[in-house]
Design a protein around this motif. Structure first.
Motif: not given
Lengths: 260, 260
Positions: A186-209
């Motif tokens: 059930n892994q999300l792709s980078l695209t799916e993750l960031l699309q839901s991120h920007t919908k839920a939290h536009p302009r909040t930061p993201i972290a990549l490890v």
């Protein structure tokens, strides 16, 4: 737009002098002369209009005027992208010398906000000594990259931390991901993750490890995932560490910008 | 999956010997012994099952069996992305030594189909001499990158061409773009271009033209644009040539894969 980045010792005074590498960059690389004016930024990102009042024995004396949000004079007329730049924090497991510098250089060019070097189990880099030397080296790489690309983001490099501290250092500031080579259910792709991120939290930061040459241990990934970091598997070949860093920052930036 | 790439002198025979660097890679890097079996690919991308029958004075004698579409034995159990890999042709203006190698290495890792070195007005690299040496160097870089990342795409590097030949060399095989730092009216973004590309021509190749350290002359861009190449301005800082190459390939791949 190419701008000069003032040394971190600059404290906002009207008169300031630079010597050594900084003076060399001004007089040899940018070919400035006495009377030349150019745009500069200080460590906080503020713009300054600078005039060289004297060049003497490898020292440049500068007259500095605060310039508001845009500099009055620029040394290069290339147009540049003005943003928005999504706030990306890169937790980069330490790679060997030149590779780490390449990662810092390229992600600074792209406009990453902050780079946090991380010590992990499969890192071969010893961070116990030469702290000052490493700090200076990374600082120089960032400064050169900023001067060359004129990024509006004043990238900073933090002090190295252990991978066990990443979750608390990040402190839930926004969506966080660990780039991992192993697929999970059930892994999300980078695209799916960031699309839901920007919908839920536009302009909040993201972290990549991003891992070092040796990747992560299972325990490290488990720790990050239980700390709320999503494991992401890029839809591409397994990349070397230095390629993975620049590619994941570029992809994240593209996904965040096109949806903002 | 990590696979050994057979030398270009391999002609599909059942018995084959390698020496020098190739033997070193097998015995020292991969730590293979007499009797070891592993997966390999030839220059056409076909899989072979290889067994080392003898190691003698720096020479490895190999028994080679054609393996169908998948190798029977693999040396590394890392899962890897199997595709689809969009067909990307990178027309890369020649950069100085190490930078060009870095571009070839990183875009090979990503799975670019073909890299065509291009000589342009602002290139500082002289391609008149040392043809054989450069060909060998690029070949080695590609081979090492393919072996390390196990890309299913057998990247090739073409002979250098002059930028005036790019349009005819490409010959309208699909959507073609030139990465340019100057905005023009009614310009499409990379996203818009590739979305319409995949709608209109799913699975046809694309071409990217990336400049050298000095960028393109106006005349060169005009020639490419009148030849049907779209000028694209990435929504990011102005990047150095070696960063622009890896970033534009990664972004194009991401946009093409997520829409295929």
């Amino acid at each position: 737009m190419r701008v000069y980045v003032l040394p971190t010792t600059f404290r906002g005074t009207e008169l300031f002098s630079v010597s050594g590498k900084d003076a060399h960059y001004l007089t040899r690389v940018l070919r400035m002369k006495e009377g030349s004016s150019f745009a500069a930024r200080d460590a906080t990102g503020a713009f300054w209009d600078i005039t060289i009042t004297a060049i003497d024995k490898g020292e440049c004396r500068l007259s500095c005027k605060r310039a508001g949000t845009e500099p009055a004079s620029v040394t290069d007329s290339l147009p540049s992208y003005r943003g928005p730049f999504p706030e990306i924090h890169l937790y980069q497991c330490l790679c060997k010398g030149k590779k780490m510098e390449q990662i810092i250089r390229q992600t600074t060019e792209l406009g990453v906000t902050r780079i946090i070097p991380v010590s992990s189990e499969h890192c071969v880099v010893d961070i116990s000594g030469k702290k000052e030397e490493r700090r200076n080296k990374y600082g120089t790489v960032v400064k050169e990259a900023l001067q060359q690309c004129g990024s509006p983001v004043m990238t900073t490099v933090a002090e190295p931390i252990d991978i066990s501290m990443v979750v608390s250092e990040w402190n839930n500031r926004g969506t966080a991901m660990v780039l991992h080579q192993v697929a999970v259910d059930n892994q999300l792709s980078l695209t799916e993750l960031l699309q839901s991120h920007t919908k839920a939290h536009p302009r909040t930061p993201i972290a990549l490890v991003v891992g070092s040459e040796g990747g992560f241990s299972e325990k490290e990934v488990d720790q990050l995932v239980s700390g709320g970091f999503y494991p992401v598997l890029l839809k591409t070949n397994i990349l070397r560490a230095e390629t993975a860093a620049v590619v994941s920052v570029a992809l994240a930036q593209q996904l965040l910008v096109s949806h903002l």
